[in-house]
Scaffold this active site. Structure first.
Site: not given
Length: 270
Positions: A65, A74-75, A149, A151, A200, A209, A212
């Site tokens: 990040n 990270c999609g 990750n 959420h 994020e 995201c 997300g």
């Protein structure tokens, strides 16, 4: 050391991609990542992506990040890397193995299976992750999902009305989330469509995201708010997410290359 890079984005969520599959990369410590991510004195990005050789996949991907912290998934970056690679591939990440496939809809990523157990998110202590008995002002009873990750997903009447720039960092850093958390505020607009904004973890407000979008779609499906395939509309554009209970998540959307260049590590104190 002179290092080539590719600047890419997925729906405005932007990346500096360093390809170390055939040439060694510099040591990517937090200070160098922050310097490269700086939009005034560096290249500028939400995440820095490093590609490496792998013995268990076609190649490996590391994700940092903008604050310098390394994260698991990270999609949007996975779609961008799929575009850069130009063919179907298996990618090793800290969050698990992912597969990418270029197709007519852009790049499809198999994001793996979501996890819902409290200690897999992780949370500080046990609780129901489908309707967490917690709240921050008007944001209450989120769904917790791990998509490689962590959420927290809040369903609200109007996601655009939420002061996410103020509430996002409070929730991200709450002790309830020992590894911090990505904060999603979502409005279900139909049985097959959701509007979404994301704070994020380690990057702040973002135009898009991918994890997300996946977490929010899965949360809506688990609550019976939508069908099993939805379009998630973020400020940067649309992603298609499909999931059947017990299976893996498939996310489809665009990615683009912006430009290429080089940087000298000496200019960034490395």
């Amino acid at each position: 050391m002179r290092v080539p890079f590719v600047k890419m984005h997925g729906l405005g969520n932007d990346f500096v991609v360093l390809d170390g599959r055939e040439a060694a990369l510099p040591t990517l410590d937090a200070a160098l990542v922050r310097a490269l991510a700086d939009r005034h004195s560096g290249i500028g990005c939400d995440q820095l992506i490093a590609l490496d050789p792998s013995t268990r996949a076609d190649f490996a991907m590391r994700i940092f990040n903008a604050d310098g912290g390394e994260v698991e998934a990270c999609g949007n970056a996975t779609r961008a890397v799929g575009l850069l690679h130009g063919a179907a591939a298996t990618i090793a990440t800290a969050g698990g193995l992912l597969t990418v496939t270029p197709d007519e809809g852009g790049i499809t990523v198999d994001m793996g299976a979501p996890r819902f157990d409290w200690d897999a998110i992780p949370l500080q202590y046990p609780m129901d992750t489908l309707a967490m008995p917690v709240g921050w002002e008007d944001l209450e009873e989120p769904v917790a999902v791990n998509i490689g990750n962590p959420h927290a997903v809040f369903f609200v009447p109007d996601c655009d009305a939420v002061e996410l720039d103020r509430l996002g960092p409070l929730i991200e850093h709450d002790p309830l989330f020992p590894e911090r958390v990505n904060v999603n505020v979502a409005t279900v607009t139909d049985r097959d469509s959701i509007r979404l904004r994301v704070w994020e973890r380690g990057a702040g407000l973002t135009l898009a995201c991918g994890t997300g979008a996946c977490a929010t779609a899965v949360a809506a499906m688990r609550r019976g708010l939508t069908e099993r395939q939805v379009v998630v509309t973020l400020p940067g554009g649309d992603l298609s997410v499909a999931w059947q209970a017990g299976g893996t998540i498939r996310m489809t959307g665009p990615a683009a290359e912006s430009f290429r260049g080089h940087f000298d590590t000496a200019h960034f104190g490395a």
